[in-house]
Design an enzyme around this catalytic site. Structure first.
Site, PDB file in Angstrom:
ATOM      1  N   GLU A   1      -0.471   1.736  42.817  1.00 25.31           N
ATOM      2  CA  GLU A   1      -1.367   0.740  42.211  1.00 25.31           C
ATOM      3  C   GLU A   1      -2.727   1.294  41.823  1.00 25.31           C
ATOM      4  OE1 GLU A   1       0.456   0.313  44.955  1.00 25.31           O
ATOM      5  OE2 GLU A   1       1.390  -1.665  44.971  1.00 25.31           O
TER       6      GLU A   1
ATOM      7  N   GLU B   1       6.778  -2.605  48.716  1.00 28.53           N
ATOM      8  CA  GLU B   1       6.326  -3.707  49.596  1.00 28.53           C
ATOM      9  C   GLU B   1       7.458  -4.690  49.880  1.00 28.53           C
ATOM     10  OE1 GLU B   1       3.064  -4.425  46.855  1.00 28.53           O
ATOM     11  OE2 GLU B   1       1.658  -4.164  48.500  1.00 28.53           O
TER      12      GLU B   1
ATOM     13  N   GLY C   1       4.965  -3.046  44.375  1.00 22.62           N
ATOM     14  CA  GLY C   1       5.569  -4.248  44.948  1.00 22.62           C
ATOM     15  C   GLY C   1       7.021  -4.042  45.359  1.00 22.62           C
TER      16      GLY C   1
HETATM   17  N1  CAA Z   1       6.094  -3.568  35.230  1.00 23.34           N
HETATM   18  C1  CAA Z   1       6.555  -3.848  33.990  1.00 23.34           C
HETATM   19  N2  CAA Z   1       7.424  -3.069  33.354  1.00 23.34           N
HETATM   20  C2  CAA Z   1       7.836  -1.958  33.975  1.00 23.34           C
HETATM   21  C3  CAA Z   1       7.400  -1.608  35.261  1.00 23.34           C
HETATM   22  C4  CAA Z   1       6.482  -2.479  35.905  1.00 23.34           C
HETATM   23  N3  CAA Z   1       6.044  -2.256  37.159  1.00 23.34           N
HETATM   24  N4  CAA Z   1       7.981  -0.442  35.621  1.00 23.34           N
HETATM   25  C5  CAA Z   1       8.768  -0.083  34.589  1.00 23.34           C
HETATM   26  N5  CAA Z   1       8.676  -0.991  33.610  1.00 23.34           N
HETATM   27  C6  CAA Z   1       9.370  -0.993  32.315  1.00 23.34           C
HETATM   28  C7  CAA Z   1       8.737   0.011  31.362  1.00 23.34           C
HETATM   29  O1  CAA Z   1       7.595  -0.544  30.748  1.00 23.34           O
HETATM   30  C8  CAA Z   1       9.873   0.260  30.408  1.00 23.34           C
HETATM   31  O2  CAA Z   1       9.955  -0.822  29.529  1.00 23.34           O
HETATM   32  P1  CAA Z   1      10.144  -0.567  27.941  1.00 23.34           P
HETATM   33  O3  CAA Z   1      11.491   0.088  27.825  1.00 23.34           O
HETATM   34  O4  CAA Z   1      10.104  -1.942  27.354  1.00 23.34           O
HETATM   35  O5  CAA Z   1       9.047   0.337  27.515  1.00 23.34           O
HETATM   36  C9  CAA Z   1      11.097   0.198  31.316  1.00 23.34           C
HETATM   37  O6  CAA Z   1      10.685  -0.509  32.488  1.00 23.34           O
HETATM   38  C10 CAA Z   1      11.589   1.564  31.745  1.00 23.34           C
HETATM   39  O7  CAA Z   1      10.486   2.260  32.318  1.00 23.34           O
HETATM   40  P2  CAA Z   1      10.043   3.735  31.868  1.00 23.34           P
HETATM   41  O8  CAA Z   1      10.387   3.969  30.422  1.00 23.34           O
HETATM   42  O9  CAA Z   1       8.620   3.921  32.250  1.00 23.34           O
HETATM   43  O10 CAA Z   1      11.026   4.615  32.771  1.00 23.34           O
HETATM   44  P3  CAA Z   1      10.748   6.064  33.359  1.00 23.34           P
HETATM   45  O11 CAA Z   1      12.041   6.507  33.953  1.00 23.34           O
HETATM   46  O12 CAA Z   1      10.123   6.957  32.346  1.00 23.34           O
HETATM   47  O13 CAA Z   1       9.666   5.864  34.530  1.00 23.34           O
HETATM   48  C11 CAA Z   1       8.725   4.753  36.455  1.00 23.34           C
HETATM   49  C12 CAA Z   1      10.005   5.094  35.660  1.00 23.34           C
HETATM   50  C13 CAA Z   1       8.129   6.048  37.037  1.00 23.34           C
HETATM   51  C14 CAA Z   1       9.125   3.822  37.574  1.00 23.34           C
HETATM   52  C15 CAA Z   1       7.681   4.108  35.517  1.00 23.34           C
HETATM   53  O14 CAA Z   1       8.307   3.041  34.820  1.00 23.34           O
HETATM   54  C16 CAA Z   1       6.483   3.540  36.225  1.00 23.34           C
HETATM   55  O15 CAA Z   1       5.583   4.286  36.582  1.00 23.34           O
HETATM   56  N6  CAA Z   1       6.450   2.208  36.415  1.00 23.34           N
HETATM   57  C17 CAA Z   1       5.313   1.535  37.006  1.00 23.34           C
HETATM   58  C18 CAA Z   1       5.254   1.747  38.515  1.00 23.34           C
HETATM   59  C19 CAA Z   1       4.024   1.057  39.080  1.00 23.34           C
HETATM   60  O16 CAA Z   1       2.909   1.371  38.750  1.00 23.34           O
HETATM   61  N7  CAA Z   1       4.265   0.097  39.986  1.00 23.34           N
HETATM   62  C20 CAA Z   1       3.201  -0.665  40.617  1.00 23.34           C
HETATM   63  C21 CAA Z   1       2.983  -1.967  39.879  1.00 23.34           C
HETATM   64  S1  CAA Z   1       1.557  -2.871  40.446  1.00 23.34           S
HETATM   65  C22 CAA Z   1       2.094  -3.621  41.874  1.00 23.34           C
HETATM   66  O17 CAA Z   1       3.236  -3.534  42.278  1.00 23.34           O
HETATM   67  C23 CAA Z   1       1.054  -4.434  42.606  1.00 23.34           C
HETATM   68  C24 CAA Z   1       1.439  -4.906  43.936  1.00 23.34           C
HETATM   69  O18 CAA Z   1       1.110  -4.374  44.948  1.00 23.34           O
HETATM   70  C25 CAA Z   1       2.264  -6.099  44.072  1.00 23.34           C
END
Ligand code: CAA
Length: 291
Positions: free
Chosen positions: A164, A144, A141
């Site tokens: 995603e 996006e 997102g």
């Molecule tokens: N939602 C909720 N929390 C999130 C998040 C997300 N999308 N991305 C990161 N966070 C949170 C983590 O859970 C973590 O929280 P805690 O400290 O409470 O555990 C905090 O942010 C820091 O994140 P990381 O410890 O994971 O940090 P990192 O540097 O190791 O990794 C990252 C960074 C690669 C961005 C990793 O956080 C990640 O992969 N995040 C998810 C990315 C993702 O999958 N995005 C798509 C979401 S679905 C979507 O967006 C649908 C749509 O089309 C609208």
């Protein structure tokens, strides 16, 4: 002050869209509310909205999106604002929709509340230009959201991706459409189907997703400069130009050219067209009045 979280479609079953719209209208007539997840400031004719949910890498929960939309609506209706900049932190523009918030969501409620629909409505309705200044992660997102803006500038360490598929879902806020328009089918498919092929800033620029790349610490300053330049032009012609470019996504060539010509002709009804052309003929700078 009614907190915007009262409108969260994942936690309330009330018909939130109408309430949200009423609240946005209500807010646009008063001073800025106390936002908790964004910071806002106005520099000259440029409004800057900074996503400020650092612990979650600016994950886009409902409340954050309602605040973004509220601020955008306010600036779109503020005649002293000519352009908006949307940015995040150096580590993350936004790491996507809030996975923890939506993990237990169910189809029926998603459908009834048009989940994610409220995200795109305000940005799509914006008449004023919005520039995304993207440092760090712009994933899911977040990517996006950047693509909903009119121009994307990136910091050198920006990362664009649509992961995603790794969560058992697909992009839901325009990724399959806008990314495909921006980078072409093969790259969009590769990114969206693998969920692990990301674009760095230079690649994003090579594909045309991003129009300029800056060192991270210079990004916001340079983005605001461009926004200020846009905001210094006649506001009516800026809005018409934005409207016409956006029609390139919707219309065939003949209809698009017709639409453009009608708007071009209409600019001659504005004071700024008279001023702009008179200034050129008189070899001076134009003084636009945005009318
Ligand atoms: N939602 C909720 N929390 C999130 C998040 C997300 N999308 N991305 C990161 N966070 C949170 C983590 O859970 C973590 O929280 P805690 O400290 O409470 O555990 C905090 O942010 C820091 O994140 P990381 O410890 O994971 O940090 P990192 O540097 O190791 O990794 C990252 C960074 C690669 C961005 C990793 O956080 C990640 O992969 N995040 C998810 C990315 C993702 O999958 N995005 C798509 C979401 S679905 C979507 O967006 C649908 C749509 O089309 C609208």
């Amino acid at each position: 002050m009614l907190r915007l979280s009262a409108l969260n479609p994942l936690t309330r079953s009330a018909p939130t869209a109408q309430v949200a719209t009423a609240l946005l209208r209500f807010n646009s007539t008063m001073n800025a509310p106390a936002y908790t997840m964004i910071k806002t400031e106005v520099q000259g004719r440029v409004a800057v909205i900074t996503l400020d949910r650092p612990k979650a890498l600016n994950a886009l929960c409902s409340e954050l999106f309602y605040e973004i939309n509220d601020a955008l609506s306010r600036y779109d209706n503020d005649t002293n604002v000519g352009a908006v900049v949307l940015t995040g932190s150096e580590r993350a523009f936004a790491a996507g929709a809030d996975i923890k918030e939506m993990k237990n969501a169910e189809f029926v409620n998603n459908y009834k509340t048009n989940f994610l629909g409220h995200w795109v409505e305000q940005i799509s309705k914006m008449r004023k230009p919005i520039i995304a200044a993207v440092n760090g992660y712009a994933l899911g997102g977040g990517c996006e959201l950047a693509m909903m803006c009119d121009i994307i500038y990136a910091g050198e360490k920006a990362v664009f991706g649509q992961p995603e598929i790794n969560l058992g879902t697909i992009p839901g806020a325009g990724g399959t459409q806008r990314l495909t328009h921006a980078v072409g089918k093969s790259k969009a498919m590769e990114m969206i189907l693998t969920g692990s092929v990301n674009l760095d800033a230079q690649e994003a620029m090579a594909y045309g997703l991003v129009s300029k790349v800056f060192p991270p610490e210079k990004l916001l300053e340079e983005t605001i400069k461009t926004a200020a330049k846009i905001a210094s032009k006649g506001a009516v012609s800026v809005q018409m130009a934005k409207e016409a470019v956006n029609q390139a996504y919707e219309l065939g060539l003949t209809s698009g050219l017709h639409f453009e010509r009608r708007l071009f002709q209409a600019t001659f009804a504005t004071k700024d067209q008279k001023e702009g052309m008179a200034a050129f003929a008189e070899k001076r700078k134009p003084d636009f009045v945005h009318e």
